[in-house]
Scaffold this motif. Sequence first.
Motif, PDB file in Angstrom:
ATOM      1  N   UNK A  22       0.821  -1.207   0.000  1.00  0.00           N
ATOM      2  CA  UNK A  22       0.000   0.000   0.000  1.00  0.00           C
ATOM      3  C   UNK A  22       0.857   1.261   0.000  1.00  0.00           C
ATOM      4  N   UNK A  23       1.934   1.266   0.767  1.00  0.00           N
ATOM      5  CA  UNK A  23       2.843   2.422   0.754  1.00  0.00           C
ATOM      6  C   UNK A  23       3.450   2.573  -0.635  1.00  0.00           C
ATOM      7  N   UNK A  24       3.931   1.471  -1.198  1.00  0.00           N
ATOM      8  CA  UNK A  24       4.611   1.501  -2.498  1.00  0.00           C
ATOM      9  C   UNK A  24       3.638   1.653  -3.660  1.00  0.00           C
ATOM     10  N   UNK A  25       2.368   1.289  -3.440  1.00  0.00           N
ATOM     11  CA  UNK A  25       1.406   1.190  -4.543  1.00  0.00           C
ATOM     12  C   UNK A  25       1.985   0.261  -5.620  1.00  0.00           C
ATOM     13  N   UNK A  26       2.401  -0.913  -5.155  1.00  0.00           N
ATOM     14  CA  UNK A  26       3.036  -1.914  -6.006  1.00  0.00           C
ATOM     15  C   UNK A  26       2.135  -2.277  -7.180  1.00  0.00           C
ATOM     16  N   UNK A  27       2.689  -2.265  -8.367  1.00  0.00           N
ATOM     17  CA  UNK A  27       1.946  -2.686  -9.553  1.00  0.00           C
ATOM     18  C   UNK A  27       1.567  -4.154  -9.404  1.00  0.00           C
ATOM     19  N   UNK A  28       0.296  -4.456  -9.626  1.00  0.00           N
ATOM     20  CA  UNK A  28      -0.223  -5.813  -9.460  1.00  0.00           C
ATOM     21  C   UNK A  28       0.165  -6.657 -10.670  1.00  0.00           C
ATOM     22  N   UNK A  29       0.872  -7.735 -10.396  1.00  0.00           N
ATOM     23  CA  UNK A  29       1.325  -8.642 -11.458  1.00  0.00           C
ATOM     24  C   UNK A  29       0.687 -10.021 -11.339  1.00  0.00           C
ATOM     25  N   UNK A  30      -0.494 -10.083 -10.756  1.00  0.00           N
ATOM     26  CA  UNK A  30      -1.325 -11.286 -10.674  1.00  0.00           C
ATOM     27  C   UNK A  30      -2.702 -10.924 -11.221  1.00  0.00           C
ATOM     28  N   UNK A  31      -3.479 -11.903 -11.658  1.00  0.00           N
ATOM     29  CA  UNK A  31      -4.847 -11.598 -12.102  1.00  0.00           C
ATOM     30  C   UNK A  31      -5.643 -11.008 -10.933  1.00  0.00           C
ATOM     31  N   UNK A  32      -6.356  -9.926 -11.196  1.00  0.00           N
ATOM     32  CA  UNK A  32      -7.143  -9.277 -10.155  1.00  0.00           C
ATOM     33  C   UNK A  32      -8.464 -10.024 -10.006  1.00  0.00           C
ATOM     34  N   UNK A  33      -8.770 -10.500  -8.795  1.00  0.00           N
ATOM     35  CA  UNK A  33     -10.021 -11.256  -8.608  1.00  0.00           C
ATOM     36  C   UNK A  33     -11.234 -10.340  -8.612  1.00  0.00           C
ATOM     37  N   UNK A  34     -12.357 -10.908  -8.977  1.00  0.00           N
ATOM     38  CA  UNK A  34     -13.618 -10.162  -8.916  1.00  0.00           C
ATOM     39  C   UNK A  34     -13.975  -9.926  -7.466  1.00  0.00           C
ATOM     40  N   UNK A  35     -14.745  -8.884  -7.245  1.00  0.00           N
ATOM     41  CA  UNK A  35     -15.238  -8.620  -5.896  1.00  0.00           C
ATOM     42  C   UNK A  35     -16.211  -9.729  -5.500  1.00  0.00           C
ATOM     43  N   UNK A  36     -16.109 -10.224  -4.279  1.00  0.00           N
ATOM     44  CA  UNK A  36     -17.044 -11.271  -3.873  1.00  0.00           C
ATOM     45  C   UNK A  36     -18.468 -10.710  -3.747  1.00  0.00           C
ATOM     46  N   UNK A  37     -19.440 -11.551  -3.996  1.00  0.00           N
ATOM     47  CA  UNK A  37     -20.833 -11.139  -3.848  1.00  0.00           C
ATOM     48  C   UNK A  37     -21.121 -10.829  -2.391  1.00  0.00           C
ATOM     49  N   UNK A  38     -22.050  -9.972  -2.135  1.00  0.00           N
ATOM     50  CA  UNK A  38     -22.420  -9.620  -0.768  1.00  0.00           C
ATOM     51  C   UNK A  38     -22.868 -10.863  -0.016  1.00  0.00           C
ATOM     52  N   UNK A  39     -22.521 -10.904   1.247  1.00  0.00           N
ATOM     53  CA  UNK A  39     -22.854 -12.068   2.083  1.00  0.00           C
ATOM     54  C   UNK A  39     -24.340 -12.122   2.381  1.00  0.00           C
TER      55      UNK A  39
END
Length: 186
Positions: free
Chosen positions: A169-186
């Motif tokens: 979060x400090x670095x704002x590291x570039x994401x190099x993995x597939x970004x998962x979908x947001x989970x459905x509301x519980x």
Amino acid sequence: MNDTSRIPAFPSIEAAPAASRPLLDAVHAAFGAVPNLFRVAAHSPAALEGLLGLHGALGKGAIDAATRERVALAIAEYDGCRYCLAAHAWLGARLAGLDADEIAQNRRGRSHDLRADAALRFARRVAETRGHVGPGDLAAVREAGYGDGELVELVALVALNVLTNYLNEVAQTDIDFPVPAEPAAA
């Protein structure tokens, strides 16, 4: 270094500080690639060594790989670390065999597996209370069969994941993995 993070990832192992290179070589040998998290941490050979040392030690502990990934997902969701959510959703599915529904539950600090559910609830309480858990929190995780050594490991897993979440979060590291979908509301 040409990414968009605030602390850029080294573009290659050779571009990293000399003391970080053997550590990055070990990451490459273990994963077949060097994720950006480690390329960012390589700015401090001491921090990279500590991160890898704790990760490696916990990998030899009593907490199984699937539960380690579950804890990582729960803490990444709690901390709002998109990088770690992507990394651990991928690792959880590929290396720990977690299905999409289980990963969604893990992000909520829950699991379909009753023993893992107790571990996740405890890990989330450790994060939420910054370690100031109550007697009921300890009783619940112990009732699920976790001993004192495993409790110590769960706390260490929370700390390890807080470290990587905060660094990303400090670095704002570039994401190099597939970004998962947001989970459905519980």
